[in-house]
Structures are given as structure tokens and as C-alpha cells.
Design a protein around this motif. Sequence first.
Motif, PDB file in Angstrom:
ATOM      1  N   ALA A 139       0.864  -1.178   0.000  1.00 48.54           N
ATOM      2  CA  ALA A 139       0.000   0.000   0.000  1.00 48.54           C
ATOM      3  C   ALA A 139       0.900   1.227   0.000  1.00 48.54           C
ATOM      4  CB  ALA A 139      -0.911   0.010   1.223  1.00 48.54           C
ATOM      5  N   ASP A 190       1.056   4.686   1.521  1.00 43.72           N
ATOM      6  CA  ASP A 190       0.486   5.675   2.424  1.00 43.72           C
ATOM      7  C   ASP A 190       1.520   6.653   2.978  1.00 43.72           C
ATOM      8  OD1 ASP A 190       1.680   3.716   3.983  1.00 43.72           O
ATOM      9  OD2 ASP A 190      -0.159   3.128   4.982  1.00 43.72           O
ATOM     10  N   GLU A 201      -1.492   7.461  -5.378  1.00 41.68           N
ATOM     11  CA  GLU A 201      -2.580   6.768  -6.054  1.00 41.68           C
ATOM     12  C   GLU A 201      -1.992   6.146  -7.316  1.00 41.68           C
ATOM     13  OE1 GLU A 201      -6.641   8.113  -8.245  1.00 41.68           O
ATOM     14  OE2 GLU A 201      -6.489   8.554  -6.104  1.00 41.68           O
ATOM     15  N   GLN A 216      -7.103  -6.364  -4.382  1.00 44.45           N
ATOM     16  CA  GLN A 216      -7.137  -5.036  -3.786  1.00 44.45           C
ATOM     17  C   GLN A 216      -8.176  -5.001  -2.682  1.00 44.45           C
ATOM     18  OE1 GLN A 216      -6.623  -1.315  -6.007  1.00 44.45           O
ATOM     19  NE2 GLN A 216      -8.751  -0.862  -5.502  1.00 44.45           N
ATOM     20  N   ASP A 217      -7.730  -4.625  -1.513  1.00 44.27           N
ATOM     21  CA  ASP A 217      -8.635  -4.402  -0.388  1.00 44.27           C
ATOM     22  C   ASP A 217      -9.569  -5.596  -0.147  1.00 44.27           C
ATOM     23  OD1 ASP A 217      -9.057  -2.657   1.669  1.00 44.27           O
ATOM     24  OD2 ASP A 217     -10.537  -1.445   0.606  1.00 44.27           O
ATOM     25  N   GLU A 259     -10.520  -7.958  -2.308  1.00 45.40           N
ATOM     26  CA  GLU A 259     -11.206  -8.468  -3.502  1.00 45.40           C
ATOM     27  C   GLU A 259     -10.185  -8.820  -4.569  1.00 45.40           C
ATOM     28  OE1 GLU A 259     -14.922  -6.631  -4.885  1.00 45.40           O
ATOM     29  OE2 GLU A 259     -14.500  -5.056  -3.413  1.00 45.40           O
ATOM     30  N   SER A 300      -6.148   2.307  -7.817  1.00 46.57           N
ATOM     31  CA  SER A 300      -5.840   1.938  -6.441  1.00 46.57           C
ATOM     32  C   SER A 300      -5.596   3.220  -5.646  1.00 46.57           C
ATOM     33  CB  SER A 300      -4.597   1.040  -6.402  1.00 46.57           C
ATOM     34  OG  SER A 300      -4.356   0.621  -5.089  1.00 46.57           O
ATOM     35  N   PRO A 301      -6.573   3.610  -4.820  1.00 43.92           N
ATOM     36  CA  PRO A 301      -6.410   4.832  -4.027  1.00 43.92           C
ATOM     37  C   PRO A 301      -5.244   4.724  -3.042  1.00 43.92           C
ATOM     38  CG  PRO A 301      -8.701   4.107  -4.031  1.00 43.92           C
ATOM     39  CD  PRO A 301      -7.883   2.993  -4.606  1.00 43.92           C
ATOM     40  N   GLY A 345      -3.078   4.321   0.098  1.00 43.12           N
ATOM     41  CA  GLY A 345      -3.283   3.575   1.329  1.00 43.12           C
ATOM     42  C   GLY A 345      -4.034   2.269   1.186  1.00 43.12           C
ATOM     43  N   THR A 346      -4.458   1.913  -0.035  1.00 44.28           N
ATOM     44  CA  THR A 346      -5.231   0.688  -0.262  1.00 44.28           C
ATOM     45  C   THR A 346      -4.292  -0.480  -0.574  1.00 44.28           C
ATOM     46  OG1 THR A 346      -7.055   1.993  -1.148  1.00 44.28           O
ATOM     47  CG2 THR A 346      -7.053  -0.363  -1.659  1.00 44.28           C
ATOM     48  N   PRO A 347      -4.323  -1.574   0.207  1.00 43.46           N
ATOM     49  CA  PRO A 347      -3.479  -2.728  -0.094  1.00 43.46           C
ATOM     50  C   PRO A 347      -3.846  -3.334  -1.452  1.00 43.46           C
ATOM     51  CG  PRO A 347      -4.398  -2.898   2.122  1.00 43.46           C
ATOM     52  CD  PRO A 347      -5.106  -1.774   1.432  1.00 43.46           C
ATOM     53  N   HIS A 348      -2.814  -3.615  -2.271  1.00 38.06           N
ATOM     54  CA  HIS A 348      -3.061  -4.186  -3.591  1.00 38.06           C
ATOM     55  C   HIS A 348      -1.830  -4.928  -4.101  1.00 38.06           C
ATOM     56  CE1 HIS A 348      -1.234  -0.243  -4.294  1.00 38.06           C
ATOM     57  NE2 HIS A 348      -0.822  -0.700  -5.459  1.00 38.06           N
TER      58      HIS A 348
END
Length: 138
Positions: free
Chosen positions: A54, A56, A61, A75-76, A78, A90-91, A93-96
Amino acid sequence: MDPVDRRGRYAVEFAMHEGRGPLSVEHHFAGDSQLMAAVQTWTLGPGACEGMHAHDDPPLEELYLVMEGRARIRQDGESFELGPGDSLRSPAGTPHDLANPGEGPLRVVVIWGPPGTFDQSGFGSFRRALEARRAADA
């Protein structure tokens, strides 16, 4: 400065976020562009992945646009399957994690930078894109 980056000329092998497998990165106009975002082309071999992560600190992004092959992006919590022409945002801070589940190469354009906005309302293509999105989502 040459205004053209030729495919593969500046490609480097690079392991991302403890990923695995062959992954090459072309960082388009590295050191020359004044865009507030990095524009890269990644090529992942079969079974290769970027590694779960992520952004952060600093917040970044990312946008993934599949050009060739098949992609799986977790991602997050899903999982998303993407093919040529599909994209995923992928915003910050979003785990991906990006992976190549296919048997051939995966080519992805990756654009990343700090979150933010600028006024695009003066551009006709932007207004038409908003109209198309609203109509498709109605």
C-alpha cells in the motif's frame, strides 16, 4: 532531450514490493517529464507478481491499464481479473497486488503520483467522459 521514448530502450529489471518472477519497468521520460505523476510500462512474465503493498507514506494513487495479456489484481480483500483495455484505480493507502496469471507476457501501463485534483471542466473530452459515465451508471 529527445521527445520520443522507444519501447524497451530504457527498460530495467526491477523487483517490486517483494514480488516474484520476471518484471521489467520502463519509466517513461524519467528525469525529463514535469508531470506530477510517473508513467511507466511494466512487463510481467507468467506467474510474476508485484507483491502486496500500500502507498500511504507518502500517499500515492496508482492506475493500472492492461495493454496485453491478463492481469489479476487483489485489492482491499477483492480479486479483479483484467484484460486488454481494462483499468483499475488503487487509491492511496489501499493494499493491492498485481499478478500475471496467464501463460504469456502481461504489459501494463502504470501511472502513479500524489492524490489531488485539478480543474478539467474546461476540456470538452472531460465533460463528455463525465456524461458517458453518468449515462452508463444510470
